[in-house]
Write a protein that holds these residues in place. Structure first.
Motif, PDB file in Angstrom:
ATOM      1  N   MET A  14      64.926  56.035  56.621  1.00  0.00           N
ATOM      2  CA  MET A  14      64.388  54.670  55.993  1.00  0.00           C
ATOM      3  C   MET A  14      62.854  54.622  55.982  1.00  0.00           C
ATOM      4  O   MET A  14      62.153  54.861  56.919  1.00  0.00           O
ATOM      5  CB  MET A  14      64.959  53.672  56.877  1.00  0.00           C
ATOM      6  N   ASN A  15      62.382  53.983  54.929  1.00  0.00           N
ATOM      7  CA  ASN A  15      60.898  53.932  54.667  1.00  0.00           C
ATOM      8  C   ASN A  15      60.427  52.670  55.517  1.00  0.00           C
ATOM      9  O   ASN A  15      60.813  51.677  55.240  1.00  0.00           O
ATOM     10  CB  ASN A  15      60.756  53.809  53.189  1.00  0.00           C
ATOM     11  N   THR A  16      59.589  52.988  56.465  1.00  0.00           N
ATOM     12  CA  THR A  16      59.082  51.968  56.979  1.00  0.00           C
ATOM     13  C   THR A  16      57.331  51.793  57.024  1.00  0.00           C
ATOM     14  O   THR A  16      56.947  51.240  57.585  1.00  0.00           O
ATOM     15  CB  THR A  16      59.263  52.166  58.677  1.00  0.00           C
ATOM     16  N   SER A  17      56.972  52.462  56.006  1.00  0.00           N
ATOM     17  CA  SER A  17      55.649  52.395  55.422  1.00  0.00           C
ATOM     18  C   SER A  17      55.036  51.121  55.138  1.00  0.00           C
ATOM     19  O   SER A  17      55.572  50.815  53.954  1.00  0.00           O
ATOM     20  CB  SER A  17      55.188  53.775  54.692  1.00  0.00           C
ATOM     21  N   SER A  18      54.714  50.318  55.848  1.00  0.00           N
ATOM     22  CA  SER A  18      54.432  48.952  55.027  1.00  0.00           C
ATOM     23  C   SER A  18      53.449  49.032  53.732  1.00  0.00           C
ATOM     24  O   SER A  18      53.309  47.946  53.266  1.00  0.00           O
ATOM     25  CB  SER A  18      53.917  48.055  56.012  1.00  0.00           C
ATOM     26  N   LYS A  19      53.013  49.802  53.533  1.00  0.00           N
ATOM     27  CA  LYS A  19      51.943  50.124  52.467  1.00  0.00           C
ATOM     28  C   LYS A  19      52.508  50.568  51.089  1.00  0.00           C
ATOM     29  O   LYS A  19      52.201  50.471  50.145  1.00  0.00           O
ATOM     30  CB  LYS A  19      50.783  51.144  52.734  1.00  0.00           C
ATOM     31  N   LEU A  70      62.340  45.520  60.759  1.00  0.00           N
ATOM     32  CA  LEU A  70      61.574  46.723  61.046  1.00  0.00           C
ATOM     33  C   LEU A  70      62.166  47.510  62.310  1.00  0.00           C
ATOM     34  O   LEU A  70      62.502  48.614  62.364  1.00  0.00           O
ATOM     35  CB  LEU A  70      60.324  46.314  61.337  1.00  0.00           C
ATOM     36  N   SER A  71      62.636  46.755  63.272  1.00  0.00           N
ATOM     37  CA  SER A  71      63.082  47.228  64.564  1.00  0.00           C
ATOM     38  C   SER A  71      64.262  48.170  64.414  1.00  0.00           C
ATOM     39  O   SER A  71      64.458  48.977  64.776  1.00  0.00           O
ATOM     40  CB  SER A  71      63.091  46.265  65.752  1.00  0.00           C
ATOM     41  N   PHE A  72      65.058  47.417  63.452  1.00  0.00           N
ATOM     42  CA  PHE A  72      66.438  48.195  63.197  1.00  0.00           C
ATOM     43  C   PHE A  72      65.909  49.335  62.289  1.00  0.00           C
ATOM     44  O   PHE A  72      66.906  50.367  62.655  1.00  0.00           O
ATOM     45  CB  PHE A  72      67.230  47.227  62.358  1.00  0.00           C
TER      46      PHE A  72
END
Length: 128
Positions: free
Chosen positions: A84-89, A49-51
């Motif tokens: 980059m998709n970072t939406s956890s949903k 996630l951080s990357f």
């Protein structure tokens, strides 16, 4: 390659992410496309996630990502441009958005590309 391919060996995020970080940290280097294994994307570990957040910052800083279909970009869509998709949903977490996985052309949200369920890649109309 397909993220569903049954690899005989596995690499850990702890081994790969520092290498990717070293690439995006250099001013004269850039990554244009990154695809992570399905197992990593399902696990959603903090190092990945951080990357993804650093990659989003790096690519918007270094790339003038104009949509290859309608030509918007840079100034018109830059604030919303999250490569980059970072939406956890969503099940698309960790996938590269707005990019054809074959020709690497960028697309805006309105001209979004086709998604292949089997290989979990996005393709533009001309590469599909």
């Amino acid at each position: 390659f397909s993220p569903n391919f049954p690899w005989g060996i596995s690499l850990s995020e702890d081994d790969v992410i520092p290498i990717l970080d070293s690439i995006i940290a250099e001013k004269d280097r850039a990554l244009r496309h990154v695809q992570f294994p399905l197992a990593w994307r399902q696990k959603k570990c903090q190092i990945l996630l951080s990357f993804l957040e650093r990659y989003n910052l790096a690519i918007t800083r270094l790339t003038c990502a104009k949509c290859s279909a309608c030509r918007c970009g840079c100034t018109t869509c830059r604030e919303e441009f999250r490569i980059m998709n970072t939406s956890s949903k969503t099940w698309e977490w960790g996938l590269q958005n707005f990019t054809c996985y074959d020709c690497l052309r960028y697309f805006c949200e309105e001209c979004d590309e086709d998604f292949c369920e089997w290989c979990q890649k996005k393709f533009c109309e001309s590469c599909c």
